[in-house]
Design an enzyme around this catalytic site. Structure first.
Site, PDB file in Angstrom:
ATOM      1  N   HIS A 267       1.037  -1.317   0.065  1.00  0.00           N
ATOM      2  CA  HIS A 267       0.007  -0.075   0.111  1.00  0.00           C
ATOM      3  C   HIS A 267       0.820   1.209  -0.202  1.00  0.00           C
ATOM      4  O   HIS A 267       1.603   1.288  -1.025  1.00  0.00           O
ATOM      5  CB  HIS A 267      -0.907  -0.010   1.080  1.00  0.00           C
ATOM      6  CG  HIS A 267      -1.948   0.719   1.183  1.00  0.00           C
ATOM      7  ND1 HIS A 267      -2.375   1.689   0.089  1.00  0.00           N
ATOM      8  CD2 HIS A 267      -3.067   1.330   2.227  1.00  0.00           C
ATOM      9  CE1 HIS A 267      -3.475   2.372   0.479  1.00  0.00           C
ATOM     10  NE2 HIS A 267      -3.697   2.186   1.845  1.00  0.00           N
ATOM     11  N   HIS A 306      -2.205  -1.626 -10.314  1.00  0.00           N
ATOM     12  CA  HIS A 306      -2.997  -1.230  -9.253  1.00  0.00           C
ATOM     13  C   HIS A 306      -4.480  -1.960  -9.232  1.00  0.00           C
ATOM     14  O   HIS A 306      -4.851  -2.507 -10.300  1.00  0.00           O
ATOM     15  CB  HIS A 306      -3.327   0.659  -9.523  1.00  0.00           C
ATOM     16  CG  HIS A 306      -4.133   1.177  -8.433  1.00  0.00           C
ATOM     17  ND1 HIS A 306      -5.296   0.996  -8.062  1.00  0.00           N
ATOM     18  CD2 HIS A 306      -3.417   1.944  -7.709  1.00  0.00           C
ATOM     19  CE1 HIS A 306      -5.374   1.808  -6.800  1.00  0.00           C
ATOM     20  NE2 HIS A 306      -4.388   2.367  -6.717  1.00  0.00           N
ATOM     21  N   ASP A 362       2.987   5.709  -6.688  1.00  0.00           N
ATOM     22  CA  ASP A 362       4.089   5.834  -6.069  1.00  0.00           C
ATOM     23  C   ASP A 362       5.634   5.726  -6.996  1.00  0.00           C
ATOM     24  O   ASP A 362       6.622   5.606  -6.616  1.00  0.00           O
ATOM     25  CB  ASP A 362       3.992   4.516  -5.339  1.00  0.00           C
ATOM     26  CG  ASP A 362       3.113   4.575  -3.977  1.00  0.00           C
ATOM     27  OD1 ASP A 362       3.248   5.707  -3.496  1.00  0.00           O
ATOM     28  OD2 ASP A 362       2.493   3.793  -3.691  1.00  0.00           O
TER      29      ASP A 362
HETATM   30  N1  ACO Z   1       4.744  -6.111 -11.325  1.00  0.00           N
HETATM   31  C1  ACO Z   1       4.520  -7.508 -12.036  1.00  0.00           C
HETATM   32  N2  ACO Z   1       3.563  -8.353 -12.331  1.00  0.00           N
HETATM   33  C2  ACO Z   1       2.594  -7.596 -11.563  1.00  0.00           C
HETATM   34  C3  ACO Z   1       2.396  -6.629 -10.950  1.00  0.00           C
HETATM   35  C4  ACO Z   1       3.865  -5.831 -11.129  1.00  0.00           C
HETATM   36  N3  ACO Z   1       3.976  -4.583 -10.244  1.00  0.00           N
HETATM   37  N4  ACO Z   1       1.262  -6.094 -10.487  1.00  0.00           N
HETATM   38  C5  ACO Z   1       0.311  -7.049 -10.933  1.00  0.00           C
HETATM   39  N5  ACO Z   1       1.307  -8.042 -11.539  1.00  0.00           N
HETATM   40  C6  ACO Z   1       0.863  -9.051 -12.192  1.00  0.00           C
HETATM   41  C7  ACO Z   1       0.452 -10.257 -11.246  1.00  0.00           C
HETATM   42  O1  ACO Z   1       1.504 -11.191 -11.085  1.00  0.00           O
HETATM   43  C8  ACO Z   1      -0.736 -10.964 -11.977  1.00  0.00           C
HETATM   44  O2  ACO Z   1      -0.352 -11.801 -13.096  1.00  0.00           O
HETATM   45  P1  ACO Z   1      -0.823 -13.204 -13.319  1.00  0.00           P
HETATM   46  O3  ACO Z   1      -2.412 -12.756 -13.937  1.00  0.00           O
HETATM   47  O4  ACO Z   1      -0.013 -13.656 -14.299  1.00  0.00           O
HETATM   48  O5  ACO Z   1      -0.829 -13.947 -12.092  1.00  0.00           O
HETATM   49  C9  ACO Z   1      -1.521  -9.741 -12.546  1.00  0.00           C
HETATM   50  O6  ACO Z   1      -0.553  -8.848 -12.887  1.00  0.00           O
HETATM   51  C10 ACO Z   1      -2.694  -9.464 -11.604  1.00  0.00           C
HETATM   52  O7  ACO Z   1      -1.985  -9.063 -10.354  1.00  0.00           O
HETATM   53  P2  ACO Z   1      -2.478  -9.059  -9.281  1.00  0.00           P
HETATM   54  O8  ACO Z   1      -1.838  -9.199  -7.806  1.00  0.00           O
HETATM   55  O9  ACO Z   1      -3.790 -10.134  -8.979  1.00  0.00           O
HETATM   56  O10 ACO Z   1      -3.362  -7.547  -8.991  1.00  0.00           O
HETATM   57  P3  ACO Z   1      -3.918  -6.864  -7.403  1.00  0.00           P
HETATM   58  O11 ACO Z   1      -5.132  -5.822  -8.139  1.00  0.00           O
HETATM   59  O12 ACO Z   1      -4.291  -7.889  -6.601  1.00  0.00           O
HETATM   60  O13 ACO Z   1      -2.656  -6.153  -6.974  1.00  0.00           O
HETATM   61  C11 ACO Z   1      -1.234  -4.377  -6.557  1.00  0.00           C
HETATM   62  C12 ACO Z   1      -2.639  -4.902  -7.096  1.00  0.00           C
HETATM   63  C13 ACO Z   1      -1.147  -5.013  -5.441  1.00  0.00           C
HETATM   64  C14 ACO Z   1      -1.014  -2.796  -6.582  1.00  0.00           C
HETATM   65  C15 ACO Z   1       0.015  -4.912  -7.607  1.00  0.00           C
HETATM   66  O14 ACO Z   1      -0.150  -4.709  -8.752  1.00  0.00           O
HETATM   67  C16 ACO Z   1       1.395  -4.713  -6.944  1.00  0.00           C
HETATM   68  O15 ACO Z   1       1.730  -5.664  -6.057  1.00  0.00           O
HETATM   69  N6  ACO Z   1       1.933  -3.991  -7.492  1.00  0.00           N
HETATM   70  C17 ACO Z   1       3.428  -3.387  -6.963  1.00  0.00           C
HETATM   71  C18 ACO Z   1       3.205  -2.691  -5.527  1.00  0.00           C
HETATM   72  C19 ACO Z   1       2.806  -1.228  -5.806  1.00  0.00           C
HETATM   73  O16 ACO Z   1       3.262  -0.451  -6.634  1.00  0.00           O
HETATM   74  N7  ACO Z   1       1.859  -0.950  -4.747  1.00  0.00           N
HETATM   75  C20 ACO Z   1       1.262   0.445  -4.765  1.00  0.00           C
HETATM   76  C21 ACO Z   1      -0.289   0.480  -5.065  1.00  0.00           C
HETATM   77  S1  ACO Z   1      -0.789   2.299  -5.314  1.00  0.00           S
HETATM   78  C22 ACO Z   1      -0.997   2.428  -3.308  1.00  0.00           C
HETATM   79  O17 ACO Z   1      -1.271   1.694  -2.788  1.00  0.00           O
HETATM   80  C23 ACO Z   1      -1.186   3.759  -3.156  1.00  0.00           C
END
Ligand code: ACO
Length: 429
Positions: A267, A306, A362
């Protein structure tokens, strides 16, 4: 067209008609779907609330597919360009833009509530020298409930307002003191002649000078960053504030829970993780190997993706612009080049395109914070200061919403049943 859903339970052949309101069905309506009178009704299983609305809200609108973010109906781009953080805070909390008199009153009250009780200072000084500032902020906001016990009277509108003003006012003081604590520097008292962001800068950076002279470009960039973070509807920390607030506890305790949620790397902690990642990559030539590692599932590209935005996060665009203003004062952060190239490569790569992974708020904010010489541990504190009016607007909505109940999800029990307990003395004999 009938606004209802006809559900046929293939286990029993029974049919049910469930009303559809605002594009949702009530999860409780599924409870009538039962195998027989002795079994529990049907429930939904939704870890992480990926498709469950937990409230009605008129605070923030997001269209993730289109990359739209609006506070009380006003687009974030216009607010970031033409408003300021305290006006946006008023808008979020009150639901409308202020008149001149309302605005002046609001700013006056927030300015004059920036001081905290001296015992708060003593309390903060008790932390270890290397305490994480988010831990200090979370604890000190929670502790404010003991300084204002009347805050527990959440059904009194005037009482709610004064706590809201106090919290927005004191958050920069607590955040700045957490920062000074780690550096072993004396805490700086608020300067009520300065604007919200300028006063924060003074409490962070003032040394022996009689009066701190903030650079207006930096103050403006900080103010913009606060606006961009001010609310984001039902995100993890806001859900924490609402969930804890649903027990009818005072707002300091509820917001303290929100700060805890924001602390996590998925987050608010992501900007710190972005910077660590950029530093590890180090140079543009290392980017292709890093991207391959991400695609192989070894790690995530932090600052990308996101839960809601399946398009460019509108806040990331505004931050990119703020980067230019800040770097004009501080000089360009060398990691900016790495970030820009990383973004370019990722946005053209099939893996990211297919999953609709774009830069989020971010991705660039950490670069600005670093240029301002904030240590990474402080990044999330800045986020928390900006998010406070949003948490409070959501909390206010919660406590006035007759449909809300104490948050209490169901579970699917997967453990043992009806075991016979054998006392320790017998088991270990
Ligand atoms: N890098 C690589 N792959 C990713 C990323 C990433 N940053 N984010 C998602 N994916 C991929 C996942 O591996 C998944 O792939 P798959 O379908 O082959 O399994 C697919 O994209 C969907 O991802 P989920 O994890 O199911 O998406 P979710 O909505 O649960 O997660 C999150 C969202 C937590 C923000 C995620 O994108 C992430 O971990 N990002 C990196 C951390 C980040 O930047 N967080 C800040 C968010 S903004 C905030 O809170 C202010």
């Amino acid at each position: 067209m009938t606004d209802s859903l006809t559900v046929r339970d293939n286990r029993t052949g029974a049919e049910y008609e469930i009303p559809i309101t605002d594009g949702t069905i009530k999860a409780a309506d599924l409870g009538q779907i039962k195998l027989n009178d002795d079994t529990p009704g049907l429930a939904t299983y939704d870890p992480g609330f990926v498709n469950t609305a937990s409230c009605r809200s008129s605070v923030t609108y997001i269209d993730g597919e289109a990359g739209i973010l609006e506070y009380r109906g006003y687009p974030i781009e216009q607010l970031a360009e033409k408003s300021n953080f305290l006006e946006v805070a008023y808008l979020l909390v009150h639901g409308d833009l202020p008149s001149k008199e309302q605005y002046d009153n609001w700013v006056h009250h927030i300015t004059y509530h920036t001081f905290v009780h001296e015992n708060v200072k003593a309390f903060m000084q008790g932390f270890r020298y290397d305490a994480h500032p988010m831990g200090m902020l979370m604890a000190s906001v929670g502790a404010l409930s003991t300084f204002y016990p009347e805050a527990a009277n959440i059904s009194d509108p005037d009482n709610r307002q004064i706590q809201i003003i106090r919290m927005i006012a004191k958050m920069p003081t607590l955040g700045a003191w957490a920062f000074r604590h780690a550096q072993g520097k004396p805490y700086v008292y608020p300067d009520n002649d300065l604007s919200y962001a300028e006063n924060f800068m003074s409490m962070l950076f003032k040394m022996s000078e009689v009066k701190y002279d903030p650079d207006p470009r930096i103050a403006k960039a900080l103010d913009t960053l606060f606006i961009l973070h001010a609310d984001h509807e039902q995100n993890c920390s806001t859900n924490a504030v609402r969930s804890v607030g649903s027990s009818q506890v005072d707002p300091y305790s509820a917001v303290s829970a929100g700060i805890g949620a924001l602390f996590g790397p998925l987050h608010g902690g992501a900007n710190e993780a972005v910077l660590k990642m950029l530093r590890r990559i180090g140079s543009k030539s290392e980017i292709p190997a890093f991207i391959e590692g991400v695609k192989a599932g070894n790690e995530r590209l932090m600052g990308f993706g996101h839960r809601v935005y399946k398009n460019y996060d509108p806040r990331a665009k505004i931050i990119k612009k703020a980067c230019d203003d800040v770097f004009e004062v501080t000089g360009v952060n060398p990691l900016l080049e790495v970030a820009q190239e990383l973004e370019k490569i990722a946005l053209e790569d099939e893996y990211f395109v297919k999953r609709k992974l774009y830069p989020n708020v971010d991705f660039y904010s950490g670069l600005i914070y670093e240029a301002l010489e904030f240590p990474p541990e402080m990044f999330t504190v800045l986020f928390a200061i900006g998010r406070t009016p949003g948490w409070l607007a959501q909390w206010l909505e919660l406590v006035q919403d007759k449909e809300q109940k104490i948050a209490r999800p169901k579970q699917i029990y997967t453990g043992e049943r009806k075991l016979d307990f054998v006392p320790a003395a017998e088991r270990w004999a």
